[in-house]
Design a protein around this motif. Structure first.
Motif, PDB file in Angstrom:
ATOM      1  N   LEU A  31      -7.369   5.328   4.714  1.00 48.08           N
ATOM      2  CA  LEU A  31      -5.959   5.685   4.540  1.00 48.08           C
ATOM      3  C   LEU A  31      -5.549   5.528   3.081  1.00 48.08           C
ATOM      4  CD1 LEU A  31      -4.538   3.797   7.638  1.00 48.08           C
ATOM      5  CD2 LEU A  31      -5.029   6.235   7.461  1.00 48.08           C
ATOM      6  N   THR A  32      -4.806   6.485   2.576  1.00 49.55           N
ATOM      7  CA  THR A  32      -4.314   6.349   1.213  1.00 49.55           C
ATOM      8  C   THR A  32      -3.237   5.267   1.156  1.00 49.55           C
ATOM      9  OG1 THR A  32      -2.461   7.905   1.389  1.00 49.55           O
ATOM     10  CG2 THR A  32      -4.645   8.838   0.925  1.00 49.55           C
ATOM     11  N   VAL A  33      -3.023   4.736  -0.021  1.00 47.53           N
ATOM     12  CA  VAL A  33      -1.961   3.740  -0.164  1.00 47.53           C
ATOM     13  C   VAL A  33      -0.598   4.375   0.118  1.00 47.53           C
ATOM     14  CG1 VAL A  33      -3.259   2.273  -1.744  1.00 47.53           C
ATOM     15  CG2 VAL A  33      -1.817   4.103  -2.675  1.00 47.53           C
ATOM     16  N   LEU A  64      -1.931  -4.188  -4.096  1.00 49.66           N
ATOM     17  CA  LEU A  64      -2.215  -4.351  -5.522  1.00 49.66           C
ATOM     18  C   LEU A  64      -3.350  -5.345  -5.742  1.00 49.66           C
ATOM     19  CD1 LEU A  64       1.341  -4.269  -7.116  1.00 49.66           C
ATOM     20  CD2 LEU A  64      -0.616  -2.901  -7.874  1.00 49.66           C
ATOM     21  N   GLN A  65      -3.480  -6.301  -4.852  1.00 54.90           N
ATOM     22  CA  GLN A  65      -4.567  -7.266  -4.953  1.00 54.90           C
ATOM     23  C   GLN A  65      -5.885  -6.697  -4.429  1.00 54.90           C
ATOM     24  OE1 GLN A  65      -3.459 -11.099  -3.202  1.00 54.90           O
ATOM     25  NE2 GLN A  65      -1.303 -10.685  -3.654  1.00 54.90           N
ATOM     26  N   ASP A  66      -5.793  -5.846  -3.405  1.00 55.45           N
ATOM     27  CA  ASP A  66      -6.987  -5.394  -2.695  1.00 55.45           C
ATOM     28  C   ASP A  66      -7.474  -4.019  -3.132  1.00 55.45           C
ATOM     29  OD1 ASP A  66      -8.948  -5.890  -0.595  1.00 55.45           O
ATOM     30  OD2 ASP A  66      -7.964  -4.238   0.478  1.00 55.45           O
ATOM     31  N   ARG A  67      -6.594  -3.172  -3.676  1.00 58.90           N
ATOM     32  CA  ARG A  67      -6.965  -1.799  -4.033  1.00 58.90           C
ATOM     33  C   ARG A  67      -6.666  -1.565  -5.513  1.00 58.90           C
ATOM     34  NH1 ARG A  67      -6.526   1.664   0.985  1.00 58.90           N
ATOM     35  NH2 ARG A  67      -6.873   3.415  -0.427  1.00 58.90           N
ATOM     36  N   ALA A  68      -7.397  -2.262  -6.356  1.00 58.06           N
ATOM     37  CA  ALA A  68      -7.169  -2.169  -7.798  1.00 58.06           C
ATOM     38  C   ALA A  68      -7.370  -0.757  -8.315  1.00 58.06           C
ATOM     39  CB  ALA A  68      -8.099  -3.134  -8.538  1.00 58.06           C
ATOM     40  N   ASP A  69      -8.169   0.034  -7.624  1.00 59.10           N
ATOM     41  CA  ASP A  69      -8.404   1.404  -8.048  1.00 59.10           C
ATOM     42  C   ASP A  69      -7.170   2.282  -7.867  1.00 59.10           C
ATOM     43  OD1 ASP A  69      -8.835   1.034  -5.212  1.00 59.10           O
ATOM     44  OD2 ASP A  69      -9.544   3.112  -5.154  1.00 59.10           O
ATOM     45  N   GLN A  70      -6.168   1.791  -7.147  1.00 60.72           N
ATOM     46  CA  GLN A  70      -4.932   2.531  -6.901  1.00 60.72           C
ATOM     47  C   GLN A  70      -3.736   1.905  -7.625  1.00 60.72           C
ATOM     48  OE1 GLN A  70      -4.501   5.496  -4.924  1.00 60.72           O
ATOM     49  NE2 GLN A  70      -6.663   5.471  -5.488  1.00 60.72           N
ATOM     50  N   ARG A  71      -4.008   1.215  -8.698  1.00 61.65           N
ATOM     51  CA  ARG A  71      -2.954   0.452  -9.363  1.00 61.65           C
ATOM     52  C   ARG A  71      -1.790   1.336  -9.831  1.00 61.65           C
ATOM     53  NH1 ARG A  71      -1.862  -4.414 -11.197  1.00 61.65           N
ATOM     54  NH2 ARG A  71      -0.615  -4.671 -13.078  1.00 61.65           N
ATOM     55  N   GLY A  72      -2.091   2.490 -10.373  1.00 62.66           N
ATOM     56  CA  GLY A  72      -1.013   3.363 -10.845  1.00 62.66           C
ATOM     57  C   GLY A  72      -0.068   3.744  -9.727  1.00 62.66           C
ATOM     58  N   SER A 117      -6.147   6.175 -13.913  1.00 56.53           N
ATOM     59  CA  SER A 117      -6.771   6.516 -12.639  1.00 56.53           C
ATOM     60  C   SER A 117      -5.930   5.911 -11.523  1.00 56.53           C
ATOM     61  CB  SER A 117      -8.206   5.987 -12.570  1.00 56.53           C
ATOM     62  OG  SER A 117      -8.221   4.573 -12.660  1.00 56.53           O
ATOM     63  N   GLY A 118      -6.194   6.338 -10.282  1.00 56.77           N
ATOM     64  CA  GLY A 118      -5.401   5.859  -9.157  1.00 56.77           C
ATOM     65  C   GLY A 118      -3.941   6.181  -9.333  1.00 56.77           C
ATOM     66  N   ASN A 119      -3.650   7.361  -9.890  1.00 57.95           N
ATOM     67  CA  ASN A 119      -2.289   7.683 -10.312  1.00 57.95           C
ATOM     68  C   ASN A 119      -1.829   9.056  -9.834  1.00 57.95           C
ATOM     69  OD1 ASN A 119      -3.945   9.236 -11.886  1.00 57.95           O
ATOM     70  ND2 ASN A 119      -2.964   8.718 -13.839  1.00 57.95           N
ATOM     71  N   ASP A 120      -2.441   9.599  -8.776  1.00 62.84           N
ATOM     72  CA  ASP A 120      -2.126  10.963  -8.354  1.00 62.84           C
ATOM     73  C   ASP A 120      -0.677  11.138  -7.917  1.00 62.84           C
ATOM     74  OD1 ASP A 120      -3.199   9.386  -5.948  1.00 62.84           O
ATOM     75  OD2 ASP A 120      -2.290  11.116  -4.957  1.00 62.84           O
ATOM     76  N   GLY A 121      -0.018  10.058  -7.481  1.00 66.81           N
ATOM     77  CA  GLY A 121       1.339  10.173  -6.984  1.00 66.81           C
ATOM     78  C   GLY A 121       2.427   9.651  -7.904  1.00 66.81           C
ATOM     79  N   VAL A 122       2.056   9.212  -9.099  1.00 64.79           N
ATOM     80  CA  VAL A 122       3.035   8.532  -9.965  1.00 64.79           C
ATOM     81  C   VAL A 122       4.216   9.430 -10.308  1.00 64.79           C
ATOM     82  CG1 VAL A 122       3.401   7.494 -12.234  1.00 64.79           C
ATOM     83  CG2 VAL A 122       1.397   6.858 -10.874  1.00 64.79           C
ATOM     84  N   ALA A 123       3.954  10.649 -10.729  1.00 68.33           N
ATOM     85  CA  ALA A 123       5.051  11.537 -11.119  1.00 68.33           C
ATOM     86  C   ALA A 123       5.953  11.855  -9.940  1.00 68.33           C
ATOM     87  CB  ALA A 123       4.506  12.826 -11.722  1.00 68.33           C
ATOM     88  N   ALA A 124       5.354  12.095  -8.776  1.00 70.13           N
ATOM     89  CA  ALA A 124       6.148  12.414  -7.587  1.00 70.13           C
ATOM     90  C   ALA A 124       6.985  11.231  -7.138  1.00 70.13           C
ATOM     91  CB  ALA A 124       5.228  12.865  -6.457  1.00 70.13           C
ATOM     92  N   ILE A 125       6.399  10.059  -7.134  1.00 70.58           N
ATOM     93  CA  ILE A 125       7.122   8.863  -6.701  1.00 70.58           C
ATOM     94  C   ILE A 125       8.266   8.556  -7.663  1.00 70.58           C
ATOM     95  CG2 ILE A 125       6.950   6.369  -6.305  1.00 70.58           C
ATOM     96  CD1 ILE A 125       3.946   6.932  -5.579  1.00 70.58           C
TER      97      ILE A 125
END
Length: 247
Positions: A31-33, A64-72, A117-125
């Motif tokens: 599941l995505t974050v 944020l603790q468990d999915r560091a690859d999705q930090r953005g 990286s891990g930032n595909d949704g930053v602009a939308a959010i």
């Protein structure tokens, strides 16, 4: 980029304060974050369900603790939640709390934007958060909020504009609607009209069309109405995604 092409997305998925939702399985990396936290965060935005909203806030911090690859992405969700807390503080008359919350939220958005990286949704959010909440901020803070909204929707347009006609209705409507609304709020009238014409062409027969026609016929009405949040964001909903994975 389709998953998060528009934040606001996303808002019509919550229709009642007591809306039911399964407990997000944070350890399931299929599941995505976004799927894990989005609906709880929007339960606060749409229904002022602060119990579910608090669950979303807590899960952002755990992820944020468990999915560091999705930090953005997760920092952007932290900023979104913080901005809603700032709005609530303002509306409760707590100026000190408001300033603390909005500064923290903006810092989270800024840090999210700097992730590579891990930032595909930053602009939308980020853009979507401001599109929903900017008009609820104190007047001195609205202009900068709408400027940030415009910047983020412009980035989304750069990423997705060439394929906008191929996106689902919600994605088309929210990207274009966010562009139109943020352009209007920042005084970019010519650009607003250009994207409004695109809405009228690409969103005929959808929930977005009526408001777009109203804005076209009576531009003054744009100051007090919104052209976003007109359709549901169905892809990536938690319950149906879990059901699909269990088949």
């Amino acid at each position: 980029m389709r998953l998060m092409s528009s934040f606001v997305l996303l808002l019509a998925t919550i229709t009642a304060a007591n809306a039911q939702s399964p407990e997000p399985p944070l350890s399931d990396r299929r599941l995505t974050v976004h799927t894990l936290v989005r609906e709880d965060i929007f339960a606060g935005f749409m229904a002022n369900d602060l119990v579910r909203f608090a669950r979303g806030e807590k899960n952002v911090e755990l992820l944020l603790q468990d999915r560091a690859d999705q930090r953005g992405n997760l920092l952007a969700w932290r900023g979104s939640a913080g901005m809603y807390r700032a709005v609530l503080a303002h509306e409760a008359g707590n100026a000190t709390e408001f300033l603390k919350r909005i500064e923290t939220a903006r810092a989270a958005f800024a840090e999210a934007a700097n992730q590579t990286s891990g930032n595909d949704g930053v602009a939308a959010i980020t853009g979507g958060t401001y599109a929903v909440l900017a008009d609820r901020l104190p007047e001195p803070h609205r202009a900068s909020a709408w400027t940030d909204a415009y910047s983020n929707y412009s980035l989304l347009w750069q990423q997705q504009g060439s394929a906008i006609d191929k996106l689902p209705v919600h994605h088309r409507g929210e990207v274009l609607g966010g562009l139109v609304q943020s352009a209007q709020r920042t005084g970019r009238t010519e650009e607003m009209m250009k994207h409004l014409d695109r809405m009228l062409t690409l969103l005929q027969g959808t929930p977005y069309e009526a408001t777009a026609q109203q804005w076209k016929a009576n531009p003054a009405s744009a100051a007090t109405t919104k052209v976003t949040c007109k359709a549901c964001h169905n892809p990536g909903r938690l319950a149906p995604t879990l059901a699909s994975l269990q088949k």
